[in-house]
Structure formats: structure tokens, C-alpha cells
Scaffold this active site. Structure first.
Site, mmCIF file in Angstrom:
data_model
loop_
_atom_site.group_PDB
_atom_site.id
_atom_site.type_symbol
_atom_site.label_atom_id
_atom_site.label_comp_id
_atom_site.label_asym_id
_atom_site.label_seq_id
_atom_site.Cartn_x
_atom_site.Cartn_y
_atom_site.Cartn_z
ATOM 1 N N CYS A 65 0.830 -1.205 0.000
ATOM 2 C CA CYS A 65 0.000 0.000 0.000
ATOM 3 C C CYS A 65 0.869 1.262 0.000
ATOM 4 C CB CYS A 65 -0.868 0.034 1.248
ATOM 5 S SG CYS A 65 -2.043 -1.316 1.401
ATOM 6 N N GLU A 67 0.624 3.871 1.950
ATOM 7 C CA GLU A 67 0.983 4.308 3.294
ATOM 8 C C GLU A 67 2.199 3.554 3.816
ATOM 9 O OE1 GLU A 67 -1.905 3.287 2.071
ATOM 10 O OE2 GLU A 67 -3.599 4.030 3.237
ATOM 11 N N CYS A 109 -2.166 -1.124 7.314
ATOM 12 C CA CYS A 109 -1.445 0.155 7.364
ATOM 13 C C CYS A 109 -1.715 0.883 8.677
ATOM 14 C CB CYS A 109 -1.823 1.026 6.177
ATOM 15 S SG CYS A 109 -1.119 0.420 4.624
#
Ligand SMILES: [Zn+2]
Length: 150
Positions: A65, A67, A109
Site C-alpha cells: 500500500c 501508506e 497500514c
């Protein structure tokens, strides 16, 4: 709200600056499978903004991801405390439009951010294409498990 000065000399409110950087990072997303591009901009306690995008993989699960890309980039460069993050996501060729679903950090995350943040003060900025919304990490990950629990 805290103000920061960007490289172009313009003073932005923290949220606007981080969202701008997240949108820039989103352009680098590698998303041949989901076609859903995400960008993140993470403000380190050192004052540096670390950006990330989602990076997919043909085997799917090795993908990462936006993040976590930003967090891992920051940690690998020596920053291990963070103040805020902005996240923006939409289909590849689109920008979030009015009424778009908010793209907020996934559960994995949120947990990774928890490792390096004060959950009561860490700010998560998201947008629906019109408005910016701010949540604390504690709001997004209540009763979390962190380093002090071990
Ligand atoms: Zn995630």
C-alpha cells in the site's frame, strides 16, 4: 492547524500540503491489476515529508500500500516517528470527484502506523474529492495494540 512551507515557498496548511504531495505520489502508483491508484504523504517528526504509492505484483500478495511504502521509506532513511499522513486514492485515470468514497488506510497500514505514532495526536487526512477530513489514528484504530503492550 499547523502550517508548513513547501519547496516552492508557498505556505500551506499541513493538510493541504500533505494532500498535494499525496496526489503527486499517486502518479507513480503501479496498479496493472486493480487500476486503483493511491498516494500517501507522511510527515515525519523530523519535518520531512515521505511519500509513497501503492505497488502491485502479479502474485498479488507481495504488493504494498501507499501508506506502508511511505512508512518503510521513512524508517529506512532514519525517521521513526510520525505526525500526520494524507491519503488519496481513485481509479487510475480519475481524480477523486465530489461524492467519491473516502480512501482511508487499510487495517494493516493502520497497525504499521501505530508502531511509530502517538495514536492520540497522529492525524490522518482523507478526502471525498471536495472536503478534507481529519481523524486521529486512535479514531481509526481504537483499543490498538502497540509497542508499550509488550
Ligand atoms: Zn494499506
Amino acid at each position: 492547524m499547523k502550517e508548513l512551507k513547501a519547496a516552492d515557498g508557498v505556505v500551506y496548511e499541513e493538510a493541504a500540503l500533505l494532500m498535494k504531495k499525496a496526489q503527486e505520489a499517486r502518479k507513480n502508483a503501479y496498479t496493472p491489476y486493480s487500476h486503483f491508484a493511491v498516494g500517501a504523504a507522511l510527515l515525519g517528526s523530523d519535518g520531512v515529508i515521505y511519500t509513497g504509492c501503492n505497488v502491485e505484483n502479479a502474485a498479488y500478495s507481495p504488493g504494498n500500500c501507499a501508506e506502508r511504502t511511505a512508512v518503510f521509506k521513512a524508517v529506512s532513511e532514519g525517521c521513526k516517528r510520525f505526525e500526520a499522513v494524507a491519503v488519496v486514492g481513485a481509479k487510475e485515470e480519475e481524480v477523486p470527484q465530489a461524492g467519491a468514497a473516502v480512501c482511508s488506510p487499510c487495517g494493516v497500514c493502520r497497525q504499521v502506523l501505530r508502531e511509530f505514532c502517538d495514536e492520540k495526536t497522529f492525524r490522518v487526512y482523507v478526502t471525498d474529492g471536495v472536503s478534507l477530513f481529519c481523524y486521529t489514528l486512535e479514531e481509526l484504530l481504537p483499543l490498538s495494540f502497540g509497542p508499550e503492550n509488550l
